[in-house]
Design a protein around this motif. Sequence first.
Motif, PDB file in Angstrom:
ATOM      1  N   ASP B  20       0.790  -1.115  -0.121  1.00  0.00           N
ATOM      2  CA  ASP B  20       0.131   0.078   0.100  1.00  0.00           C
ATOM      3  C   ASP B  20       0.735   1.064  -0.033  1.00  0.00           C
ATOM      4  OD1 ASP B  20      -1.587   2.122   0.838  1.00  0.00           O
ATOM      5  OD2 ASP B  20      -3.140   0.797   1.637  1.00  0.00           O
ATOM      6  N   GLU B 134       0.404   6.273  -7.824  1.00  0.00           N
ATOM      7  CA  GLU B 134       0.271   5.866  -6.477  1.00  0.00           C
ATOM      8  C   GLU B 134       0.755   6.673  -5.321  1.00  0.00           C
ATOM      9  OE1 GLU B 134       0.896   0.943  -6.763  1.00  0.00           O
ATOM     10  OE2 GLU B 134       2.689   2.162  -7.026  1.00  0.00           O
ATOM     11  N   GLY B 138      -1.432   8.032  -2.599  1.00  0.00           N
ATOM     12  CA  GLY B 138      -1.136   7.874  -1.148  1.00  0.00           C
ATOM     13  C   GLY B 138      -1.005   8.989  -0.168  1.00  0.00           C
ATOM     14  N   MET B 239      -7.023   1.490  -2.199  1.00  0.00           N
ATOM     15  CA  MET B 239      -6.107   1.126  -1.674  1.00  0.00           C
ATOM     16  C   MET B 239      -6.472   0.255  -0.345  1.00  0.00           C
ATOM     17  SD  MET B 239      -3.474   4.398  -1.674  1.00  0.00           S
ATOM     18  CE  MET B 239      -5.026   5.717  -1.576  1.00  0.00           C
TER      19      MET B 239
END
Lengths: 289, 268
Positions: B20, B134, B138, B239
Amino acid sequence: MRIVAENLSYVYSEKSKSLAVQALSGVSVTVESGEFFGIVGKTGSGKSTFVQHLNGLIKVGKDKGKLTVGDFDLTDKRCDYRALRSRVGMVFQYPEYQLFAETVREDVAFGLKNFMPDLGENDMEERIKTALELVGLDYEKIKDKSPFELSGGQKRRVAIAGVIVTRPEILVLDEPAAGLDPKGKREFIALLKRLHEKFVKTVIIVSHDMNLISENCDRAAVFSGGRIVAVGTPKEIFTDNEDILSDGLDLPLTAYVTKRLKEQGIDVNNDLTEEGFISAVALKYGGGK
Amino acid sequence: MKDVTFGQYYPSHSFVHKMDPRVKILAAIAYIVAVFLVQSYHFVGFAACLLFVLITTAAAKVPFFRVLSSIKAILFFVFLSAVLQLFFHKGGTPLWEGGFITDEGLLSAGFIVARIFLVVLGASLLTLTTSPVELADGIESLLTPLKWIKFPVHEFALIMSIALRFIPTLLDETDRIVKAQKARGADFESGNVFKRAKALIPVLIPLLISSFRRADELADAMDARCYAGSKHRTKYKRMVPTYRDLIGVLVMAALITGVVLINTMLPF
């Protein structure tokens, strides 16, 4: 100036093995002084890489073949690239994106100041005027305008004036007609022909437009996968050359019609220009004009 | 110009790649904390951090030279800090009679170098194993609590991902313009600093103009697809933390504990 390439190769990112791309492999071709030479090929065939060699923007690597332009030996480490670039003008795709100066005059003067810093004020003005008028712009009206307030077509003309202002002997153009409307395109080609007749000796034009090539070029080379697969007059290239079609390129309209007619048993032998085709047909059917 | 490794994604399907991104970002922060926790001259602590980098690199299936090459960009900075430490550190005994370089100075220079190297190695591991998209996702998710104070988190993340997305485009564009101006005799390699800075004007202005043009076009394209910011937006890729992330958290906890233990247990 004569251009002679012998067994020329080039690899992008040669150092890293995973990213290396062989852009040219063993290209040999001669372009005579005074020719209107075409270069065709699909995207990634190596044509842009090849023409960027001609003024030393991409340097000939060690053991990557030979290249001479006039008296300049580009394999020689001591080659004077500045002098070479003033003799070989290069117009890139969408040349209007290279404009930067406050006035048109300043922008056109850029190359001149770089290549001939000793030129007198009057000579310089004279050359700028000639260059702008050659590309069909009114010097007095346009010289103090900002290049960014011009129309797209005018910008492109200014950019070309900025290249021919140093009076190169060879002019290389990469997709010069891209993004122009049909009328703009016709005008632009007329401009190129005018330049070729009066101003620059050799014109090398890179294009996807087969009609443009067959209509205007003395000779042309077809690039595919980093190699030259055919070179000759448009007639030689576009007649009985199935591999050009198989490589995803079109035939010029005249070549296509001539070919289809031949399949029907009608032989109109012509040089594949529009005029040549029409007069060949006229001759065959006895009409004349 | 195209060999900018710092911040370049190395695609793979490894354990670390599948983690993740939020956990990876937090782990990177934890790692940096661990590096800074190492007390003066406890090089064993640095060895622990280096071991962590090596194991993670192996688990991420990234060639180690790719991680190392991120250091190239900061070599000068590292060198400068080392020299400053060497010459200006006070205290310790001189290495030779009358010299001003002391043994402590040497140690502290080595300490600084090790610290910077380790931080950069860890940070580049994050960007090598996490794609820019990503990363932006995040960060957006991690910043969500800031929405309480009306901070436009989504817009901020969008700005970030657009900026990242345009880096390669701008590099290509720069290359094109540099070539076009070189063909007109521009010279970027000779002359003093001022002359060279001035030589960049014919590149920077067209670059700026084309960036504005691109921004306009992008805005139009987004408008045409009715983009309206964060409200009611769902994500295609959700996620979800997995067992991998649990392992990651445990490893980080072990690293920090290890460094603290080394600090307190080892006599120096």
